[in-house]
Design a protein around this motif. Sequence first.
Motif, PDB file in Angstrom:
ATOM      1  N   GLN A  41       0.875  -1.167   0.097  1.00  0.00           N
ATOM      2  CA  GLN A  41       0.081   0.153   0.148  1.00  0.00           C
ATOM      3  C   GLN A  41       0.873   1.353   0.045  1.00  0.00           C
ATOM      4  O   GLN A  41       2.020   1.148   0.155  1.00  0.00           O
ATOM      5  N   ILE A  42       0.196   2.441  -0.239  1.00  0.00           N
ATOM      6  CA  ILE A  42       1.027   3.611  -0.243  1.00  0.00           C
ATOM      7  C   ILE A  42       0.812   4.567   0.916  1.00  0.00           C
ATOM      8  O   ILE A  42      -0.232   4.555   1.617  1.00  0.00           O
ATOM      9  N   LEU A  43       1.904   5.034   1.506  1.00  0.00           N
ATOM     10  CA  LEU A  43       1.823   5.613   2.737  1.00  0.00           C
ATOM     11  C   LEU A  43       1.156   7.116   2.592  1.00  0.00           C
ATOM     12  O   LEU A  43       1.318   7.904   1.512  1.00  0.00           O
ATOM     13  N   ALA A  44       0.174   7.254   3.173  1.00  0.00           N
ATOM     14  CA  ALA A  44      -0.448   8.520   3.513  1.00  0.00           C
ATOM     15  C   ALA A  44       0.271   9.532   4.420  1.00  0.00           C
ATOM     16  O   ALA A  44      -0.049  10.682   4.547  1.00  0.00           O
ATOM     17  N   GLY A  45       0.848   8.966   5.307  1.00  0.00           N
ATOM     18  CA  GLY A  45       1.665   9.669   6.370  1.00  0.00           C
ATOM     19  C   GLY A  45       3.043   8.974   6.318  1.00  0.00           C
ATOM     20  O   GLY A  45       3.152   7.963   5.977  1.00  0.00           O
ATOM     21  N   PRO A  46       4.224   9.807   6.922  1.00  0.00           N
ATOM     22  CA  PRO A  46       5.657   9.235   7.071  1.00  0.00           C
ATOM     23  C   PRO A  46       5.507   8.217   8.187  1.00  0.00           C
ATOM     24  O   PRO A  46       4.598   8.403   9.031  1.00  0.00           O
ATOM     25  N   ILE A  47       6.615   7.164   7.963  1.00  0.00           N
ATOM     26  CA  ILE A  47       6.705   6.435   8.938  1.00  0.00           C
ATOM     27  C   ILE A  47       8.010   7.136   9.805  1.00  0.00           C
ATOM     28  O   ILE A  47       9.114   7.522   9.261  1.00  0.00           O
TER      29      ILE A  47
END
Length: 390
Positions: A41-47
Amino acid sequence: MPTLAPLTDTAMPWAQAHATARAAAGPLPAIRVPVAEAAGQILAGPIRAAVTAPGFDTAAMDGYAVAGPGPWQVVGRVLAGRPAHPRPLRPGDAVEIATGARVPAGTGAVVPYEDCHRDGGTVSGARTARTHIRRAGEDAAPGDLLVPAGRPVTAAAVAAAAQVGVEEVLVRPRPGVGLLITGDEVVLRGRPGPGQVRDVFTPLVTAVTARAGGEVQASRRIGDDPDLLREAIDASPAAVLVVTGSSSAGAADHLRTVLHQRSATWHVDGVACRPGHPQTLARTPGGTWIVGLPGNPYAGLVAALTLLEPLLATLAGRRRQPLPVAPVTGEAATLPRAARVVPVETGPDGARIVPGARSASLRAAATADALAVLGPGWSPGGAAPLLHLP
């Protein structure tokens, strides 16, 4: 040779249709999921790191943790996951140590087994410039950026996130796809009987959907009946509903009529390409995206890569990437006002047309690497955009 339906006045140029499908939607609202379930999946917020990594000074090699110059006297052993050595090392001390174990206080270096010699309780060897110690916090401190938003969650990102104490991540959900296979002649399994054909769209749409970041949640076949089609569209909970075999203008094709009755918003109503002209992209007032694929298998494949994949990629939050372009050789009959979409084999020098493509047959496409979109001005050796096959 079968008679081809004429291109309609509303048929959109292929490149415009592909771009329209990519730009028609926006990413789905973000959700928070366990990091172990986020791969692909695509990150919507940073890790960002939640804890220090490593959390303590740790041995990077199997060997001996030593203090001061050698030779050293062995005063203990430390294994990974076991309690730390009870006291700091003094010059001349050595502790046998395993990779990943906590380095005793006072350690100057870890000398690998292969660089030292042990004789009873004495170890001798040469220390080098490398200490073979991973210091606490050298990988990450709390709050450090690990992976920025907008990037896909790879297997490495999942493992790295776990390493720095991240339990959940914010991602774009996988778009849910429903599949309606229309046609009284279609059978879903087994060998088709007289007048019947086998369903090819379930595996085709499933593969295209998966590559685009979506997930086929439901698939069903319905007969050529406008009321059944209307009811199925109204009842679908999917974000995207793919309808196969009902997008043209024949007596058994009801999709356009049903969508007009439902006051759908049309984004693409036919594409100027062969095969695959009668493909559609619309949205119902309730927010369901409808992708209409022609019933002929190869034409349906063309339409799935033209409209379905770019739409799903946007919903899944994937970054827009330009299509690869390559010189294409071989023979193909171009069209004066439309694109010809042909299967090709790709290589270091470009792409070569696989002969024998027909709208109702997937045989040529099955041996191909991609589809090439040949514009009206194409000639052998000319460049064309490529749609790689999933």
